[in-house]
Design an enzyme around this catalytic site. Sequence first.
Site, PDB file in Angstrom:
ATOM      1  N   LYS A 106       0.861  -1.185   0.000  1.00 53.65           N
ATOM      2  CA  LYS A 106       0.000   0.000   0.000  1.00 53.65           C
ATOM      3  C   LYS A 106       0.886   1.219   0.000  1.00 53.65           C
ATOM      4  O   LYS A 106       2.021   1.180   0.478  1.00 53.65           O
ATOM      5  CB  LYS A 106      -0.871   0.018   1.262  1.00 53.65           C
ATOM      6  CG  LYS A 106      -2.118   0.866   1.118  1.00 53.65           C
ATOM      7  CD  LYS A 106      -3.155   0.134   0.318  1.00 53.65           C
ATOM      8  CE  LYS A 106      -4.505   0.796   0.345  1.00 53.65           C
ATOM      9  NZ  LYS A 106      -5.552  -0.179  -0.006  1.00 53.65           N
TER      10      LYS A 106
HETATM   11  N1  GLU Z   1      -7.280   0.173  -3.222  1.00 60.83           N
HETATM   12  C1  GLU Z   1      -8.040  -1.015  -3.492  1.00 60.83           C
HETATM   13  C2  GLU Z   1      -8.065  -1.923  -2.279  1.00 60.83           C
HETATM   14  O1  GLU Z   1      -7.862  -1.494  -1.181  1.00 60.83           O
HETATM   15  C3  GLU Z   1      -7.605  -1.699  -4.759  1.00 60.83           C
HETATM   16  C4  GLU Z   1      -6.202  -2.209  -4.779  1.00 60.83           C
HETATM   17  C5  GLU Z   1      -5.713  -2.699  -6.129  1.00 60.83           C
HETATM   18  O2  GLU Z   1      -6.493  -2.790  -7.062  1.00 60.83           O
HETATM   19  O3  GLU Z   1      -4.525  -2.990  -6.202  1.00 60.83           O
HETATM   20  O4  GLU Z   1      -8.343  -3.084  -2.376  1.00 60.83           O
END
Ligand code: GLU
Length: 437
Positions: A106
């Site tokens: 993240k």
């Molecule tokens: N931000 C989204 C999540 O928390 C999508 C993450 C992604 O597609 O890599 O799942």
Amino acid sequence: MASEYDPYENAQAVIDRAMEVGDVDPRLRDYVRYPQRETKVNLLVDMDDGTVGVFEGYRVQHSNLRGPFKGGIRYHENCTLSEVKALATWMTLKCAVVDIPFGGAKGGIRVDPRRLSVGELRRLTERYTEAIAPIIGSDRDIPAPDVNTNEQTMAWMHDAYGRATGAPTAGVVTGKPLALGGSKGRTSATGYGVVSCAALVLEKFGESLAGTTVAIQGMGNVGSNAASIFHGKGAIVVAVSDVSGGVFCETGLDVPAIVEYLDKGKRLLNGYEAPGVVHIANRELLACDARILVPAALENQINAEVARELRCAYVVEAANGPTTADADDVLEARGITLVPDIFANSGGVIVSYFEWLQNLRGVSWETGEVNELLEEFLEKSFVELWAERVRTGCCLRMAAYIVALRRLALAKEKIAHGERAGESEIREREKSAAAAR
Ligand code: GLU
């Protein structure tokens, strides 16, 4: 209490519990405790007024045990390293629970994006991408949108990565615009998945979405798409909220009108007026009279105190980490069924996986194919969660964590097994050498 809440500690507490309840190989424990890499960058941005803005950014790469790191980037004024560590951990578990071949990561920038012009936002995104370019890549770590970022942000990242490395590649980020190799159905995927997961759970209790009341906290990409899809399936959306507060209508809100209202410029719900609609505070929304509550904003919204006030029968976590570990206990004691984030909001990363596959193969799928395959992944995963819930008698969050942790432990075991086989081979060789002497 809210002030003591630490998202990373909270995530680890739930993992501890799941390791025990699910009797998961304890040798996995430290692999889910320590992120593999925590990167912090200082971003210097030329602001429109001639000054230099300094912003702190992060990229936490939690685990790549099951595949390249994967996870979104958020822009938020309260973003911290602890938050990003928790979010990265949840991504590892999320990709494992729905069995897609990614690890977890993240990213975040500590910034209030509403205070920046479009040009400033673009430059900030470019500086961030250049700073993390050495550690990302389509086979290494693949960012995507999250809170306050969108396909425009991904277009800038895609472009900046190509220029920084001299190796433009579509698969370096997902959630891109269609024109840059994005996937049909990606923007609505998380909301779509939230509604599908809600329907799967309701079905187990002999209920359906049609005519069921829903309250949604947060009208960003996920909340507004979920609201539209719930509405389209005949559910009655009685309350929605954003940072400015909430609106409630006992007989159901006009969701298309609200979505259109919010889409026009930077409008907030506190300015929305319609017959039968009353304005409510965030806390009132959480405790309002709706059968399904969908927290689709940030972490730490439902703590034990809030959990005692809830009047819903189901909580479907569209956001990451909206419910604290002690609130889970209250919900369970009160017989409220919680559909956990790592499963409920996995639609986004599942379609990110589809986007990445399309990029690798140089093909483009139709919306129908994308949504059908998404449903298949969710249904398959739900069968496993439900079986685990029945087997252990635990809640769905525990079941999801156990399924995910076991999958990670299995990956780890496959590697360790090779090592152990090597050891026995060495012992065999030692034995025959001794016999020969
Ligand atoms: N931000 C989204 C999540 O928390 C999508 C993450 C992604 O597609 O890599 O799942």
